[in-house]
Design a protein around this motif. Structure first.
Motif, mmCIF file in Angstrom:
data_model
loop_
_atom_site.group_PDB
_atom_site.id
_atom_site.type_symbol
_atom_site.label_atom_id
_atom_site.label_comp_id
_atom_site.label_asym_id
_atom_site.label_seq_id
_atom_site.Cartn_x
_atom_site.Cartn_y
_atom_site.Cartn_z
ATOM 1 N N ILE A 11 50.593 48.034 51.195
ATOM 2 C CA ILE A 11 49.219 48.418 50.884
ATOM 3 C C ILE A 11 49.095 48.582 49.379
ATOM 4 O O ILE A 11 49.973 49.164 48.727
ATOM 5 C CB ILE A 11 48.832 49.725 51.605
ATOM 6 C CG1 ILE A 11 48.827 49.479 53.115
ATOM 7 C CG2 ILE A 11 47.479 50.245 51.130
ATOM 8 C CD1 ILE A 11 48.650 50.718 53.954
ATOM 9 N N ALA A 12 48.020 48.048 48.830
ATOM 10 C CA ALA A 12 47.692 48.217 47.417
ATOM 11 C C ALA A 12 46.166 48.283 47.299
ATOM 12 O O ALA A 12 45.441 47.889 48.219
ATOM 13 C CB ALA A 12 48.251 47.079 46.578
ATOM 14 N N GLN A 13 45.703 48.796 46.172
ATOM 15 C CA GLN A 13 44.279 48.946 45.926
ATOM 16 C C GLN A 13 43.844 48.043 44.779
ATOM 17 O O GLN A 13 44.647 47.659 43.936
ATOM 18 C CB GLN A 13 43.932 50.397 45.571
ATOM 19 C CG GLN A 13 44.268 51.411 46.627
ATOM 20 C CD GLN A 13 45.739 51.776 46.676
ATOM 21 O OE1 GLN A 13 46.395 51.904 45.646
ATOM 22 N NE2 GLN A 13 46.274 51.918 47.869
ATOM 23 N N HIS A 14 42.557 47.761 44.755
ATOM 24 C CA HIS A 14 41.960 47.088 43.614
ATOM 25 C C HIS A 14 40.449 47.244 43.691
ATOM 26 O O HIS A 14 39.904 47.755 44.654
ATOM 27 C CB HIS A 14 42.365 45.614 43.532
ATOM 28 C CG HIS A 14 41.717 44.713 44.539
ATOM 29 N ND1 HIS A 14 41.671 43.356 44.410
ATOM 30 C CD2 HIS A 14 41.074 44.977 45.708
ATOM 31 C CE1 HIS A 14 41.050 42.817 45.429
ATOM 32 N NE2 HIS A 14 40.683 43.780 46.242
ATOM 33 N N GLY A 76 49.598 42.588 33.676
ATOM 34 C CA GLY A 76 49.297 41.291 34.257
ATOM 35 C C GLY A 76 47.875 41.184 34.779
ATOM 36 O O GLY A 76 47.401 40.091 35.060
ATOM 37 N N PHE A 77 47.189 42.316 34.903
ATOM 38 C CA PHE A 77 45.815 42.304 35.393
ATOM 39 C C PHE A 77 44.829 42.910 34.390
ATOM 40 O O PHE A 77 43.644 43.036 34.699
ATOM 41 C CB PHE A 77 45.703 43.063 36.718
ATOM 42 C CG PHE A 77 46.424 42.392 37.849
ATOM 43 C CD1 PHE A 77 45.912 41.263 38.463
ATOM 44 C CD2 PHE A 77 47.635 42.896 38.301
ATOM 45 C CE1 PHE A 77 46.585 40.645 39.502
ATOM 46 C CE2 PHE A 77 48.310 42.290 39.349
ATOM 47 C CZ PHE A 77 47.784 41.157 39.946
ATOM 48 N N GLU A 78 45.296 43.280 33.197
ATOM 49 C CA GLU A 78 44.428 43.922 32.219
ATOM 50 C C GLU A 78 43.234 43.023 31.911
ATOM 51 O O GLU A 78 43.394 41.896 31.450
ATOM 52 C CB GLU A 78 45.174 44.224 30.913
ATOM 53 C CG GLU A 78 46.399 45.078 31.055
ATOM 54 C CD GLU A 78 47.670 44.259 31.246
ATOM 55 O OE1 GLU A 78 47.591 43.052 31.501
ATOM 56 O OE2 GLU A 78 48.747 44.856 31.162
ATOM 57 N N GLY A 79 42.030 43.536 32.179
ATOM 58 C CA GLY A 79 40.810 42.801 31.868
ATOM 59 C C GLY A 79 40.547 41.616 32.773
ATOM 60 O O GLY A 79 39.599 40.860 32.539
ATOM 61 N N LEU A 80 41.364 41.413 33.784
ATOM 62 C CA LEU A 80 41.210 40.270 34.687
ATOM 63 C C LEU A 80 40.758 40.738 36.057
ATOM 64 O O LEU A 80 41.081 41.847 36.476
ATOM 65 C CB LEU A 80 42.537 39.519 34.835
ATOM 66 C CG LEU A 80 43.131 38.920 33.575
ATOM 67 C CD1 LEU A 80 44.528 38.375 33.857
ATOM 68 C CD2 LEU A 80 42.230 37.829 33.029
ATOM 69 N N ASN A 81 40.047 39.889 36.735
ATOM 70 C CA ASN A 81 39.666 40.176 38.105
ATOM 71 C C ASN A 81 40.914 40.039 38.978
ATOM 72 O O ASN A 81 41.518 38.970 39.032
ATOM 73 C CB ASN A 81 38.584 39.189 38.547
ATOM 74 C CG ASN A 81 37.841 39.660 39.752
ATOM 75 O OD1 ASN A 81 37.740 40.849 40.002
ATOM 76 N ND2 ASN A 81 37.312 38.726 40.508
ATOM 77 N N PRO A 82 41.336 41.101 39.665
ATOM 78 C CA PRO A 82 42.549 41.031 40.489
ATOM 79 C C PRO A 82 42.260 40.388 41.845
ATOM 80 O O PRO A 82 42.387 41.006 42.895
ATOM 81 C CB PRO A 82 42.969 42.497 40.611
ATOM 82 C CG PRO A 82 41.675 43.246 40.560
ATOM 83 C CD PRO A 82 40.794 42.456 39.627
ATOM 84 N N PHE A 87 46.534 37.497 42.359
ATOM 85 C CA PHE A 87 47.627 38.363 42.816
ATOM 86 C C PHE A 87 48.739 37.522 43.439
ATOM 87 O O PHE A 87 49.923 37.732 43.170
ATOM 88 C CB PHE A 87 47.083 39.400 43.795
ATOM 89 C CG PHE A 87 48.046 40.483 44.180
ATOM 90 C CD1 PHE A 87 49.162 40.811 43.409
ATOM 91 C CD2 PHE A 87 47.825 41.217 45.337
ATOM 92 C CE1 PHE A 87 50.025 41.824 43.778
ATOM 93 C CE2 PHE A 87 48.693 42.235 45.717
ATOM 94 C CZ PHE A 87 49.796 42.540 44.939
ATOM 95 N N CYS A 88 48.372 36.530 44.220
ATOM 96 C CA CYS A 88 49.362 35.653 44.844
ATOM 97 C C CYS A 88 50.199 34.934 43.785
ATOM 98 O O CYS A 88 51.424 34.870 43.885
ATOM 99 C CB CYS A 88 48.647 34.655 45.754
ATOM 100 S SG CYS A 88 49.761 33.635 46.713
ATOM 101 N N ARG A 89 49.537 34.406 42.761
ATOM 102 C CA ARG A 89 50.270 33.722 41.682
ATOM 103 C C ARG A 89 51.208 34.684 40.969
ATOM 104 O O ARG A 89 52.354 34.341 40.668
ATOM 105 C CB ARG A 89 49.296 33.101 40.686
ATOM 106 C CG ARG A 89 50.010 32.399 39.562
ATOM 107 C CD ARG A 89 49.074 31.753 38.587
ATOM 108 N NE ARG A 89 49.834 31.104 37.528
ATOM 109 C CZ ARG A 89 49.303 30.283 36.661
ATOM 110 N NH1 ARG A 89 48.019 29.980 36.712
ATOM 111 N NH2 ARG A 89 50.057 29.754 35.725
ATOM 112 N N ARG A 90 50.739 35.882 40.718
ATOM 113 C CA ARG A 90 51.569 36.883 40.038
ATOM 114 C C ARG A 90 52.845 37.169 40.848
ATOM 115 O O ARG A 90 53.942 37.215 40.290
ATOM 116 C CB ARG A 90 50.752 38.165 39.858
ATOM 117 C CG ARG A 90 51.423 39.223 39.085
ATOM 118 C CD ARG A 90 51.126 39.070 37.615
ATOM 119 N NE ARG A 90 51.952 40.013 36.902
ATOM 120 C CZ ARG A 90 52.587 39.729 35.789
ATOM 121 N NH1 ARG A 90 52.458 38.560 35.239
ATOM 122 N NH2 ARG A 90 53.322 40.625 35.198
#
Length: 125
Positions: A11-14, A76-82, A87-90
């Protein structure tokens, strides 16, 4: 071609940014399922693409960076739409960095954010 796969849940949030997506713009959780698939033409001296315990440990270590955290706050998500795709690519890139088996020729990651919706990212090595 040999293929080895393992899956895990976490589980993770965004919250989404850069558009008007209603409730998706507010902090919310997803029960993610990740599937990692590796491929290769040759097995090692033990008959493995990679020791399954090593692949499972690598996957657990990568997931631990995200489990119960807010993606927007992480490197890796700073200023980017997660997004699911990002997320999968990351996850794929981080898993690829930790794979040291020379006989692995490809890595594929599939990430579900619910039972009906998933994204995938493939890497050739």
């Amino acid at each position: 071609m040999y293929t080895l796969c393992c899956q895990r849940d976490f589980i993770a949030q965004h919250y989404l940014i850069g558009g008007d997506w209603g409730d998706e713009n507010r902090l919310h959780s997803h029960h993610y399922r990740v599937e990692v698939m590796i491929e290769g033409e040759a097995l090692d001296q033990h008959g493995y693409l990679i020791d399954i315990l090593d692949l499972e440990a690598l996957l657990e270590a990568v997931i631990a960076r995200y489990r119960d955290k807010t993606l927007n706050d992480l490197p890796g998500f700073e200023g980017l739409n997660p997004s699911l795709e990002r997320f999968c690519r990351r996850l794929a890139e981080e898993l690829n960095e930790g794979l040291y088996a020379p006989n692995i020729t490809a890595l594929s990651v599939k990430l579900w954010e619910n039972p009906q919706t998933w994204a995938a990212y493939d890497l050739e090595r």
